[in-house]
Design an enzyme around this catalytic site. Structure first.
Site, short mmCIF file in Angstrom:
data_model
loop_
_atom_site.label_atom_id
_atom_site.label_comp_id
_atom_site.label_asym_id
_atom_site.label_seq_id
_atom_site.Cartn_x
_atom_site.Cartn_y
_atom_site.Cartn_z
N ARG A 1 0.86 -1.18 0.00
CA ARG A 1 0.00 0.00 0.00
C ARG A 1 0.90 1.24 0.00
O ARG A 1 1.97 1.24 0.61
CB ARG A 1 -0.89 0.03 1.26
CG ARG A 1 -2.02 -0.96 1.26
CD ARG A 1 -3.11 -0.63 0.22
NE ARG A 1 -4.20 -1.57 0.20
CZ ARG A 1 -4.27 -2.67 -0.57
NH1 ARG A 1 -3.31 -2.95 -1.42
NH2 ARG A 1 -5.33 -3.46 -0.51
N GLU B 1 -4.38 7.38 -4.98
CA GLU B 1 -4.40 6.65 -6.25
C GLU B 1 -5.59 7.13 -7.06
O GLU B 1 -6.71 7.06 -6.52
CB GLU B 1 -4.52 5.14 -6.01
CG GLU B 1 -3.24 4.52 -5.51
CD GLU B 1 -3.38 3.05 -5.14
OE1 GLU B 1 -4.45 2.45 -5.40
OE2 GLU B 1 -2.44 2.50 -4.56
N HIS C 1 -2.02 0.17 -9.49
CA HIS C 1 -2.57 -0.81 -8.54
C HIS C 1 -3.22 -1.98 -9.29
O HIS C 1 -4.44 -2.19 -9.24
CB HIS C 1 -3.59 -0.13 -7.60
CG HIS C 1 -3.80 -0.92 -6.33
ND1 HIS C 1 -4.10 -0.34 -5.14
CD2 HIS C 1 -3.74 -2.25 -6.07
CE1 HIS C 1 -4.23 -1.27 -4.21
NE2 HIS C 1 -4.01 -2.45 -4.76
O1 LIG Z 1 -5.85 -7.55 -3.04
C1 LIG Z 1 -5.31 -6.51 -2.70
O2 LIG Z 1 -5.49 -5.99 -1.60
C2 LIG Z 1 -4.40 -5.83 -3.63
O3 LIG Z 1 -4.09 -4.70 -3.42
C3 LIG Z 1 -3.87 -6.56 -4.82
O4 LIG Z 1 -3.04 -5.73 -5.55
#
Ligand SMILES: O=C(O)C(=O)CO
Length: 389
Positions: free
Chosen positions: A244, A273, A292
């Site tokens: 993250r 994002e 992402h």
């Molecule tokens: O599944 C998740 O939390 C993700 O961020 C995959 O990239």
């Protein structure tokens, strides 16, 4: 809006970039009354009590206290993906609502992307592509040389299922692997990938040629990589973040990349994002950004949807009685409204063995199952707020 006799499931949207894809929405509609956020907001009083599940796709809809107050029949919040940082688990628990996610579907594609970013940053693939397509360049100049991956040291921060899958992949590249995790993995798991446990994060940062962030975002991990940590890294080191954005102090990262404190960064996640179009990270040559896309493969998305459908069916549409021993043989009688085609998904929920007759009573399918299971929880989904955790 669909069939109002079916259990209501709240979804953000059925169309647009964050909507559930069409064929899956059709699958869901056979068993549930899908209610979009817009419909719900327009008619809260009538629709609120019908909603038994919230289905989170691409992080939407947000589940706030206000929303929970207006959903008196809510049983489960089912979230596609691994991360649960968008949900307040304490709040859900206080409303007696279960939370579930689909980490199993996400781990391999996210690990693949982690390696893709590592390789691309190390070997300057994006700059190479830009040079190759530019009309002025015939060869790749020597000052565009990259870092060798084979034999380099990879420091993995967060050795959960994604981190471990990265280690498996890195081993094929003959990388030396060190890792930092809240809890040390079993010795045989370490040996299988040749990983060395670093109790001190500082040691990992000092030793690694590549630092891979594969840890979840929690109050404890927010800002894990700041100015001090970046200073500990090698000037030739590359930071890869597939966790993250908030794991990293982004301002400190920009400065480290601008001043050559570290060599490069490859980021699938940022904050916010997407980044504002004038953000300095967008200007830097030694940064690779992806929007992402850790779980963005057709196969992973399909698996997530199947997992969530299975979850909703077991939590919302069934009337079922389960008696289990924690490790051993259990007996399950399940009366539900799912179609026969879903039976394999049910079986998939129980890792060791599930056998028993199925029959129809009054047009409904009734399962009688003897289940041999170490845990009664589906192996491809995780429940939170449950007593076994
Ligand atoms: O599944 C998740 O939390 C993700 O961020 C995959 O990239």
């Amino acid at each position: 809006m669909g069939d109002q006799d079916l259990p209501g499931v709240l979804v953000s949207d059925l169309e647009g970039p964050h909507g559930i894809c069409e064929d899956h929405a059709e699958d869901l509609k056979r068993h549930f009354n899908l209610i979009t956020m817009q419909d719900f907001l327009e008619n809260k009083a009538q629709l609120g009590p019908q909603i038994q599940a919230v289905y989170i796709w691409c992080g939407r809809p947000a589940v706030s206290q206000e929303l929970l107050h207006s959903l008196p029949s809510l049983k489960i919040v089912a979230s596609a993906g691994a991360g649960l940082d968008h949900l307040d688990l304490g709040l859900m628990a206080s409303f007696g609502v279960k939370v579930a996610n689909t980490p199993h579907a996400v781990s391999s594609p996210t690990a693949d992307l982690g390696m893709a970013l590592l390789l691309a940053a190390a070997r300057r693939v994006v700059e190479g592509h830009q040079l190759a397509v530019s009309p002025h360049t015939e060869t790749f100049p020597t000052d565009y040389m990259g870092q060798q991956v084979t034999g380099a040291t990879l420091g993995i921060i967060g050795m959960g299922s994604i981190g471990y899958k990265i280690a498996q992949r890195a081993r094929a590249f003959e990388m030396k692997i060190v890792y930092h995790n809240r809890k040390r993995r079993k010795l045989e798991e370490e040996e299988a990938v040749g990983a060395i446990y670093c109790e001190r994060l500082d040691d990992l940062l000092q030793w690694s040629d590549f630092v891979m962030l594969a840890v979840s975002l929690t109050p404890q991990t927010q800002g894990l990589i700041g100015k001090r940590e970046l200073r500990l890294m090698k000037p030739t080191a590359i930071l890869v973040n597939i966790g993250r954005g908030l794991l990293v102090d982004q301002e400190a990262l920009v400065e480290a990349l601008q001043t050559g404190l570290i060599k490069a960064a490859a980021l699938d996640v940022t904050y916010p994002e997407p980044l504002p179009r004038d953000h300095p990270l967008l200007e830097l040559k030694n940064v690779i950004l992806t929007p992402h896309i850790g779980s963005a493969t057709h196969q992973a998305r399909r698996q997530m949807m199947e997992n969530l459908l299975c979850l909703l069916n077991t939590n919302v549409s069934c009337l079922y009685i389960q008696i289990f021993l924690w490790a051993g043989v259990g007996f399950q009688v399940s009366w539900d409204r799912v179609s026969p085609c879903l039976t394999p998904l049910y079986l998939d929920c129980f890792p060791l063995c599930a056998v028993g007759p199925t029959c129809f009573i009054g047009g409904r399918q009734v399962f009688f199952r003897i289940v041999l299971s170490l845990l009664t929880v589906p192996h491809n989904t995780t429940y939170f707020n449950q007593s076994w955790r």
